[in-house]
Write an enzyme that holds these catalytic residues in place. Structure first.
Site, PDB file in Angstrom:
ATOM      1  N   GLU A   1      -7.680  49.781  -3.001  1.00 24.56           N
ATOM      2  CA  GLU A   1      -8.774  50.188  -2.121  1.00 24.56           C
ATOM      3  C   GLU A   1      -9.972  50.592  -2.976  1.00 24.56           C
ATOM      4  O   GLU A   1      -9.895  51.536  -3.758  1.00 24.56           O
ATOM      5  CB  GLU A   1      -8.337  51.334  -1.201  1.00 24.56           C
ATOM      6  CG  GLU A   1      -7.404  50.881  -0.088  1.00 24.56           C
ATOM      7  CD  GLU A   1      -8.002  49.771   0.793  1.00 24.56           C
ATOM      8  OE1 GLU A   1      -9.208  49.842   1.110  1.00 24.56           O
ATOM      9  OE2 GLU A   1      -7.270  48.818   1.130  1.00 24.56           O
ATOM     10  N   SER A   2     -11.086  49.867  -2.812  1.00 26.69           N
ATOM     11  CA  SER A   2     -12.269  50.149  -3.632  1.00 26.69           C
ATOM     12  C   SER A   2     -12.806  51.556  -3.356  1.00 26.69           C
ATOM     13  O   SER A   2     -13.313  52.214  -4.257  1.00 26.69           O
ATOM     14  CB  SER A   2     -13.360  49.103  -3.369  1.00 26.69           C
ATOM     15  OG  SER A   2     -13.677  49.040  -1.994  1.00 26.69           O
TER      16      SER A   2
ATOM     17  N   CYS B   1     -10.145  41.048  -5.739  1.00 23.51           N
ATOM     18  CA  CYS B   1     -10.247  41.694  -4.429  1.00 23.51           C
ATOM     19  C   CYS B   1     -11.092  42.975  -4.529  1.00 23.51           C
ATOM     20  O   CYS B   1     -12.302  42.891  -4.703  1.00 23.51           O
ATOM     21  CB  CYS B   1      -8.841  41.962  -3.876  1.00 23.51           C
ATOM     22  SG  CYS B   1      -8.848  42.299  -2.101  1.00 23.51           S
TER      23      CYS B   1
ATOM     24  N   HIS C   1      -5.506  37.208  -4.856  1.00 26.04           N
ATOM     25  CA  HIS C   1      -4.632  37.973  -5.762  1.00 26.04           C
ATOM     26  C   HIS C   1      -3.825  37.083  -6.695  1.00 26.04           C
ATOM     27  O   HIS C   1      -2.645  36.817  -6.431  1.00 26.04           O
ATOM     28  CB  HIS C   1      -3.699  38.866  -4.951  1.00 26.04           C
ATOM     29  CG  HIS C   1      -4.419  39.946  -4.232  1.00 26.04           C
ATOM     30  ND1 HIS C   1      -4.865  41.076  -4.876  1.00 26.04           N
ATOM     31  CD2 HIS C   1      -4.824  40.056  -2.947  1.00 26.04           C
ATOM     32  CE1 HIS C   1      -5.498  41.848  -4.018  1.00 26.04           C
ATOM     33  NE2 HIS C   1      -5.497  41.258  -2.832  1.00 26.04           N
TER      34      HIS C   1
ATOM     35  N   GLU D   1      -2.442  37.820  -9.304  1.00 22.64           N
ATOM     36  CA  GLU D   1      -1.345  38.587  -9.913  1.00 22.64           C
ATOM     37  C   GLU D   1      -0.074  38.543  -9.064  1.00 22.64           C
ATOM     38  O   GLU D   1       0.994  38.941  -9.533  1.00 22.64           O
ATOM     39  CB  GLU D   1      -1.777  40.036 -10.169  1.00 22.64           C
ATOM     40  CG  GLU D   1      -1.846  40.949  -8.941  1.00 22.64           C
ATOM     41  CD  GLU D   1      -3.103  40.754  -8.080  1.00 22.64           C
ATOM     42  OE1 GLU D   1      -3.843  39.761  -8.310  1.00 22.64           O
ATOM     43  OE2 GLU D   1      -3.326  41.571  -7.180  1.00 22.64           O
TER      44      GLU D   1
END
Lengths: 203, 303
Positions: A50-51, A81, A180, A182
């Site tokens: 969450e930014s 993201c 994503h 990852e």
């Protein structure tokens, strides 16, 4: 050539997944929660999460400013993201981030949660044109409450698109993706980033 | 690494990948119980990674009694409109229509929760029928694996909600950790009996034995009330924490919420956790779990 040293911003989010992908791409990996932990890094990944949470945790220790300084000195950056949101020069719907320092440095306009809520999250096979090597295999991409890249500046190279919108981009020593990489076993983007970060070691 | 106990990088694609993936994005974060849009705003401002919408916080459910249900759809929509972070909401155990309503409202995660009054004392919701992801409570490994089999994309240990007493949360994470550790020590031909004892599918048991961790993210819930409680759970290997009554039943909820967020990120740094623990005023009063008569223990709901 020595092994590139890459940090993963570990305030919150998909840290371990990025660390594993980086290790398999041949980097030496560490985590970063304090400005001092940026010392000696050739590159930094800012992960998904969450930014809003990351921006608030970074503020008291001035971590975003420190990342920006290290980047100006040559450190490469890769944002996925939420990480891409923090690197974007302009954010639409940024009310919840107002008053908090961000990293910046990527000449794009993004919209947080632009692809919708979790019910709109999706996976897709992305054709990639902008990666080195001639591997034509599409990249499996997982989009989770993903930000939309609304527009890109003239210096920004589009590496992959989904439904005519850029979803992976590069501007010099900055790499970013709205999905994503990852979470999937295809680590081509991580390999690309390790090469970008390691370039200055060989020069 | 700060988060060793996590899911493998090689996940299935499609619905599973996006739903277990969202839980991976919440790691290292704090999910806070809220009952109004105003509380949701305070939680987001404090750095919560998600909010959990419910009718009453567990401490109030305990105090007032009666049947606890899914919250009012208008309230949930109000919370979704108010914040930019993911919104979770609770449905009663086995109440698949409450879950259908929550999915229709476009919540980001459903918590099939023992904190509400169960709607079915035998069966849980068949979560595989839904596109929206579910988080479920567990007190031990077998329970966690049964919920995953039913389609849960995230597990939280139950603890004892609404008490402010962290001892049950500790018991459940220790139990789950110990049962996982035991599986990794077994010979392959001993896993069949282990699956029988855990009352969980053999394939999942084998996967846990191989990976040494659950196949989904594991948060801790139930009784976390202070920054030190949150850091304790993170040092025990939790991927993140849920805080229910601990924030809005205490003085200075905004400051306490931010302090718990900080202690969760810097869980292994006593200097930061000490600083985060200062000047927060009164914590929630709390109830010792040992003083709760057995029929009032929420963790015993779910099977």
């Amino acid at each position: 050539m020595s092994t590139p040293r890459i940090g993963v911003l570990a305030l919150q989010g998909a840290v371990a997944e990025h660390a594993r992908a980086l290790q398999s791409a041949g980097a030496e990996v560490s985590t970063v929660r304090r400005p001092s932990e940026l010392e000696g890094l050739d590159g930094l990944i800012v992960p998904g999460g969450e930014s809003t949470t990351m921006a608030r945790l970074a503020a008291p220790v001035h971590l975003m400013e420190a990342i920006r300084e290290r980047h100006a000195e040559g450190m490469a950056m890769f944002g996925t993201c939420a990480g891409m949101i923090l690197m974007a020069d302009q954010i639409l719907d940024a009310e919840a981030l107002t008053g908090f320092e961000r990293i910046g440095g990527l000449d794009v306009v993004v919209r947080r949660n632009g692809y919708g809520s979790q019910l709109d999250s999706f996976t897709g096979a992305l054709p990639v044109s902008g990666l080195p090597g001639a591997d034509p295999t599409p990249l499996q991409a997982v989009f989770i409450r993903a930000p939309i890249i609304e527009s890109v500046g003239s210096e920004v190279e589009v590496i992959a698109s989904w439904q005519d919108r850029p979803v992976a981009v590069r501007q010099g020593r900055v790499l970013a993706a709205s999905f994503h990489p990852e979470l999937t076993p295809d680590h081509r983007l991580h390999q690309h980033f390790v090469q970008i970060a390691g370039a200055r070691l060989s020069s | 690494m700060t988060t060793e106990a996590t899911t493998p990088a090689t996940e299935a694609t499609g619905a599973t990948a996006v739903n277990t993936g969202l839980a991976q994005m919440l790691k290292g974060g704090v999910i806070m119980d809220v009952v109004t849009p105003e509380q949701a705003r305070i939680a987001e401002e404090a750095g919560a990674v998600a909010v959990m919408a419910l009718e009453r916080v567990p401490a109030d459910i305990r105090a007032t009694g009666g049947v606890a249900r899914m919250s009012d759809p208008d309230l949930i929509s109000g919370i979704i409109e108010t914040v930019s972070i993911p919104v979770m909401a609770k449905a009663r155990i086995g109440h698949f229509v409450e879950a259908q309503i929550l999915e229709h409202l476009k919540v980001d995660y459903i918590d099939e929760s023992e904190v509400l009054s169960p709607a079915d004392y035998v069966h849980h919701i068949d979560k595989s029928k839904f596109k929206v992801p579910f988080v479920c409570g567990a007190t031990n490994l077998g329970e966690a694996l049964r919920r995953i089999t039913e389609g849960a994309s995230m597990i939280r240990s139950k603890g004892e909600a609404g008490t402010g007493d962290v001892s049950e949360a500790m018991k459940h994470i220790r139990t789950i950790n110990a049962e996982i550790a035991r599986l990794t020590s077994l010979a392959e031909d001993e896993l069949y009996l282990a699956a029988k004892d855990l009352q969980a599918p053999y394939a999942l048991v084998k996967q846990v034995a191989r990976d040494g961790r659950l196949p989904v993210v594991l948060f801790v819930a139930g009784g976390v009330a202070t920054p030190a409680d949150a850091a304790l759970m993170m040092q025990m290997g939790a991927d993140g924490v849920f805080v229910g009554s601990g924030i809005f039943k205490a003085g200075n909820p905004a400051e306490r919420a931010a302090a718990i967020v900080k202690a969760t990120t810097y869980f292994d740094d006593p200097a930061v956790v000490t600083e985060a623990s200062k000047g927060l005023g009164e914590a929630m009063v709390g109830i010792n779990v040992a003083d709760l008569p057995a029929p009032h223990r929420l963790a015993e709901r779910g099977w």
